[in-house]
Design a protein around this motif. Structure first.
Motif, PDB file in Angstrom:
ATOM      1  N   SER A  90      16.114   6.249  -4.944  1.00  0.00           N
ATOM      2  CA  SER A  90      15.331   5.642  -3.876  1.00  0.00           C
ATOM      3  C   SER A  90      14.133   6.508  -3.509  1.00  0.00           C
ATOM      4  N   SER A  91      14.305   7.830  -3.567  1.00  0.00           N
ATOM      5  CA  SER A  91      13.218   8.728  -3.187  1.00  0.00           C
ATOM      6  C   SER A  91      11.997   8.537  -4.078  1.00  0.00           C
ATOM      7  N   TRP A  92      12.206   8.297  -5.374  1.00  0.00           N
ATOM      8  CA  TRP A  92      11.080   8.055  -6.278  1.00  0.00           C
ATOM      9  C   TRP A  92      10.402   6.728  -5.954  1.00  0.00           C
ATOM     10  N   ASN A  93      11.198   5.729  -5.628  1.00  0.00           N
ATOM     11  CA  ASN A  93      10.616   4.447  -5.209  1.00  0.00           C
ATOM     12  C   ASN A  93       9.733   4.627  -3.985  1.00  0.00           C
ATOM     13  N   HIS A  94      10.197   5.422  -3.021  1.00  0.00           N
ATOM     14  CA  HIS A  94       9.429   5.627  -1.792  1.00  0.00           C
ATOM     15  C   HIS A  94       8.107   6.336  -2.081  1.00  0.00           C
ATOM     16  N   VAL A  95       8.145   7.374  -2.923  1.00  0.00           N
ATOM     17  CA  VAL A  95       6.920   8.115  -3.241  1.00  0.00           C
ATOM     18  C   VAL A  95       5.922   7.225  -3.966  1.00  0.00           C
ATOM     19  N   LEU A  96       6.382   6.501  -4.977  1.00  0.00           N
ATOM     20  CA  LEU A  96       5.481   5.638  -5.737  1.00  0.00           C
ATOM     21  C   LEU A  96       4.992   4.455  -4.896  1.00  0.00           C
ATOM     22  N   HIS A  97       5.842   4.014  -3.968  1.00  0.00           N
ATOM     23  CA  HIS A  97       5.410   2.949  -3.057  1.00  0.00           C
ATOM     24  C   HIS A  97       4.225   3.421  -2.217  1.00  0.00           C
ATOM     25  N   LYS A  98       4.322   4.632  -1.684  1.00  0.00           N
ATOM     26  CA  LYS A  98       3.222   5.161  -0.883  1.00  0.00           C
ATOM     27  C   LYS A  98       1.955   5.320  -1.723  1.00  0.00           C
ATOM     28  N   PHE A  99       2.112   5.724  -2.988  1.00  0.00           N
ATOM     29  CA  PHE A  99       0.945   5.876  -3.855  1.00  0.00           C
ATOM     30  C   PHE A  99       0.265   4.532  -4.105  1.00  0.00           C
ATOM     31  N   VAL A 100       1.056   3.522  -4.457  1.00  0.00           N
ATOM     32  CA  VAL A 100       0.468   2.228  -4.816  1.00  0.00           C
ATOM     33  C   VAL A 100      -0.109   1.530  -3.590  1.00  0.00           C
ATOM     34  N   ILE A 101       0.676   1.425  -2.520  1.00  0.00           N
ATOM     35  CA  ILE A 101       0.176   0.694  -1.355  1.00  0.00           C
ATOM     36  C   ILE A 101      -0.860   1.506  -0.587  1.00  0.00           C
ATOM     37  N   GLY A 102      -0.735   2.848  -0.631  1.00  0.00           N
ATOM     38  CA  GLY A 102      -1.667   3.688   0.096  1.00  0.00           C
ATOM     39  C   GLY A 102      -2.928   4.003  -0.694  1.00  0.00           C
ATOM     40  N   HIS A 103      -2.777   4.660  -1.847  1.00  0.00           N
ATOM     41  CA  HIS A 103      -3.944   5.110  -2.606  1.00  0.00           C
ATOM     42  C   HIS A 103      -4.622   3.982  -3.375  1.00  0.00           C
ATOM     43  N   LEU A 104      -3.843   3.018  -3.867  1.00  0.00           N
ATOM     44  CA  LEU A 104      -4.450   1.932  -4.637  1.00  0.00           C
ATOM     45  C   LEU A 104      -4.891   0.762  -3.757  1.00  0.00           C
ATOM     46  N   LYS A 105      -4.325   0.658  -2.523  1.00  0.00           N
ATOM     47  CA  LYS A 105      -4.654  -0.494  -1.680  1.00  0.00           C
ATOM     48  C   LYS A 105      -5.130  -0.134  -0.279  1.00  0.00           C
ATOM     49  N   GLY A 106      -4.904   1.085   0.161  1.00  0.00           N
ATOM     50  CA  GLY A 106      -5.375   1.474   1.482  1.00  0.00           C
ATOM     51  C   GLY A 106      -4.525   0.980   2.632  1.00  0.00           C
ATOM     52  N   ALA A 107      -3.282   0.620   2.372  1.00  0.00           N
ATOM     53  CA  ALA A 107      -2.397   0.095   3.413  1.00  0.00           C
ATOM     54  C   ALA A 107      -1.293   1.106   3.733  1.00  0.00           C
ATOM     55  N   SER A 108      -0.302   0.697   4.507  1.00  0.00           N
ATOM     56  CA  SER A 108       0.753   1.587   4.988  1.00  0.00           C
ATOM     57  C   SER A 108       2.118   1.126   4.489  1.00  0.00           C
ATOM     58  N   ALA A 109       2.855   2.050   3.884  1.00  0.00           N
ATOM     59  CA  ALA A 109       4.198   1.727   3.394  1.00  0.00           C
ATOM     60  C   ALA A 109       5.149   1.426   4.544  1.00  0.00           C
ATOM     61  N   ASN A 110       5.091   2.223   5.611  1.00  0.00           N
ATOM     62  CA  ASN A 110       5.995   2.000   6.750  1.00  0.00           C
ATOM     63  C   ASN A 110       5.700   0.667   7.427  1.00  0.00           C
ATOM     64  N   TRP A 111       4.436   0.345   7.575  1.00  0.00           N
ATOM     65  CA  TRP A 111       4.065  -0.943   8.162  1.00  0.00           C
ATOM     66  C   TRP A 111       4.650  -2.080   7.328  1.00  0.00           C
ATOM     67  N   TRP A 112       4.495  -1.989   6.023  1.00  0.00           N
ATOM     68  CA  TRP A 112       4.988  -3.043   5.131  1.00  0.00           C
ATOM     69  C   TRP A 112       6.508  -3.135   5.200  1.00  0.00           C
ATOM     70  N   ASN A 113       7.193  -1.993   5.125  1.00  0.00           N
ATOM     71  CA  ASN A 113       8.662  -1.997   5.136  1.00  0.00           C
ATOM     72  C   ASN A 113       9.208  -2.671   6.384  1.00  0.00           C
ATOM     73  N   HIS A 114       8.733  -2.252   7.536  1.00  0.00           N
ATOM     74  CA  HIS A 114       9.285  -2.757   8.798  1.00  0.00           C
ATOM     75  C   HIS A 114       8.973  -4.239   8.993  1.00  0.00           C
ATOM     76  N   ARG A 115       7.875  -4.684   8.438  1.00  0.00           N
ATOM     77  CA  ARG A 115       7.518  -6.091   8.549  1.00  0.00           C
ATOM     78  C   ARG A 115       8.262  -6.931   7.514  1.00  0.00           C
ATOM     79  N   HIS A 116       8.236  -6.503   6.265  1.00  0.00           N
ATOM     80  CA  HIS A 116       8.715  -7.335   5.170  1.00  0.00           C
ATOM     81  C   HIS A 116      10.233  -7.464   5.150  1.00  0.00           C
ATOM     82  N   PHE A 117      10.938  -6.403   5.508  1.00  0.00           N
ATOM     83  CA  PHE A 117      12.395  -6.491   5.496  1.00  0.00           C
ATOM     84  C   PHE A 117      12.912  -7.453   6.556  1.00  0.00           C
ATOM     85  N   GLN A 118      12.186  -7.583   7.650  1.00  0.00           N
ATOM     86  CA  GLN A 118      12.567  -8.591   8.640  1.00  0.00           C
ATOM     87  C   GLN A 118      12.470  -9.993   8.040  1.00  0.00           C
TER      88      GLN A 118
END
Length: 462
Positions: A209-237
């Protein structure tokens, strides 16, 4: 659709006199009673408030009142199951449930009484058991294991699009036609990066899971300029309670739209008219696809990062904007680069809205009905016909049913489990909807018009 952020929840949640267990012992550090008490469903269901939350997993009763604030997936998603059986959601969201169970031990306060059924709210026990058998088969056949090459190539094609867009400008300059082509390639890259971050966010790529979290931050953050925590808390609901008012942020439209069959009538009877809802299928084209990402999401993402002090996500996001400026400032200058990124977001937003809404908006949108996992997901989702283009265009979310039933499943396995899901639906008489891409897009507009007409009728005549 749109979401209105709610204040964070917390509280102490003491056990009330009316919920005394049949037997019990000392209270644990998080409100637990050592796990020896027994409860009825009626007692558990009383603890469904913001300051007093219990839930059930595999017949074990847990007091999550204090711990919910520390829940890695966010306080809201776990709070949506307060007073309910959360077994199916717990298994669906966690790739390694046994690892997570160690965090539950201090929260254990007892179990259901032997006379109580395993399911709450009269759920179909046979259906629940059959779906669990299907999940066991999925795990046994390795359908929850990812193919690293698939996702490596997917990331590669996103980076290639970024490089080609920049290369066009280096070789052919900044004419209108080249700039438009560059924008289309960047929008495609952004849309595809959105589907890839979705994979990492669901922990469906890497074993750890830790690798998923790191790569998630890279893709959504560095490639898209968004926030992983924002996405997680919204999308899981959204996955936990799809198309359920007050629980799924995707159907919280801030009074801009009325959705489904019930909300329009409720608004009409109360004479609520924040917008001319009988025209919402028309103004949707003006404020829905064009503005969701470039305006609403962008504002909400930065607001969330600052208000929740998500400095790591903010750093990743800033790295995207710095990279974009370094690449395109030499060609367009500062204001030209800002105009370019806004136009790219504008194009991407259309892509994103149509793909995400065609699977959900025409389906059932209602208040909480306490359905089992399979029934709840099927009522809120539909599939789009499989094709190479549809798979790529939607990030395999044309298999929305399978994705919602098995959110940690790698997307390249959806087509393998689909026949098994369809067979289970046929056995229990559940609707398994598959549409063409064209019909799915048209149904979005039709559903908005239908809801608007329901509102107008109730507003004028009820």
């Amino acid at each position: 659709m749109l979401e209105q952020r709610e204040p964070r929840m917390g509280g102490g949640g003491q056990q009330t006199e009316s919920s005394e267990p049949v037997k019990g012992d000392g209270v644990g550090p998080d409100g637990g009673r050592g796990g020896s008490a027994v409860y009825t469903w009626e007692e558990v269901q009383r603890h469904c408030h913001r300051s007093d939350q219990w839930l059930v997993i595999d017949r074990k009763v847990y007091n999550i009142t204090q711990w919910a604030k520390r829940h890695p997936g966010g306080i809201r998603v776990i709070s949506h199951f307060a007073g309910e059986d959360a077994t199916e959601a717990f298994v669906a969201f966690h790739p390694d449930p046994n690892f997570v169970r160690k965090f539950l031990k201090p929260l254990l306060i007892g179990e259901l009484a032997p006379t109580e059924p395993s399911q709450d709210h009269g759920k179909n026990a046979a259906l629940v058991q059959d779906f669990q058998a299907l999940r066991d088969r999925v795990e046994k056949e390795g359908l929850l294991r990812a193919r690293p090459l698939f996702f490596s190539l997917y990331l590669g094609h996103i980076l290639l699009l970024e490089a080609l867009a920049l290369g066009l400008l280096w070789v052919w300059g900044t004419s209108w036609s080249i700039t438009l082509l560059c924008s289309l390639m960047l929008a495609t890259s952004q849309a595809q990066a959105g589907w890839l971050q979705h994979d990492y966010g669901h922990l469906s790529v890497c074993k750890k899971s830790s690798w998923n979290h790191v790569l998630h931050k890279f893709v959504i953050g560095h490639l898209k300029g968004a926030s992983a925590n924002w996405w997680n808390h919204r999308h899981f609901q959204h996955h936990a309670k799809p198309s359920v008012f007050s629980k799924d942020p995707d159907v919280n439209s801030l009074h801009v739209f009325v959705l489904g069959d019930k909300q329009p009538v409720e608004y009409g009877i109360k004479k609520l008219k924040y917008m001319p809802y009988h025209h919402q299928h028309q103004y949707f084209f003006l404020i829905g696809p064009p503005l969701l990402i470039p305006v609403y999401f962008t504002i909400q993402i930065f607001q969330t990062m600052f208000s929740h002090r998500n400095w790591v996500d903010l750093a990743w996001s800033i790295s995207y904007y710095l990279r974009f400026c370094c690449c395109y400032y030499p060609f367009f200058g500062f204001f030209g680069s800002v105009a370019l990124i806004c136009f790219v977001r504008f194009l991407e937003s259309h892509w994103f809205v149509w793909v995400t809404q065609m699977n959900h908006l025409p389906m059932d949108i209602d208040h909480e009905r306490h359905q089992d996992w399979l029934t709840m997901q099927l009522s809120a989702t539909c599939n789009i016909e499989q094709s190479t283009f549809n798979d790529w265009f939607s990030g395999h979310l044309n298999f929305q049913i399978e994705h919602h039933l098995f959110p940690t499943m790698p997307r390249h396995n959806y087509h393998l489990v689909a026949p098994l899901v369809r067979a289970l639906c046929e056995k229990h008489g559940l609707s398994y909807q598959v549409k063409t891409l064209q019909k799915a897009i048209i149904d979005v507009v039709r559903s908005l018009k239908k809801s608007g007409d329901l509102w107008l009728d109730a507003y004028l005549h009820k």
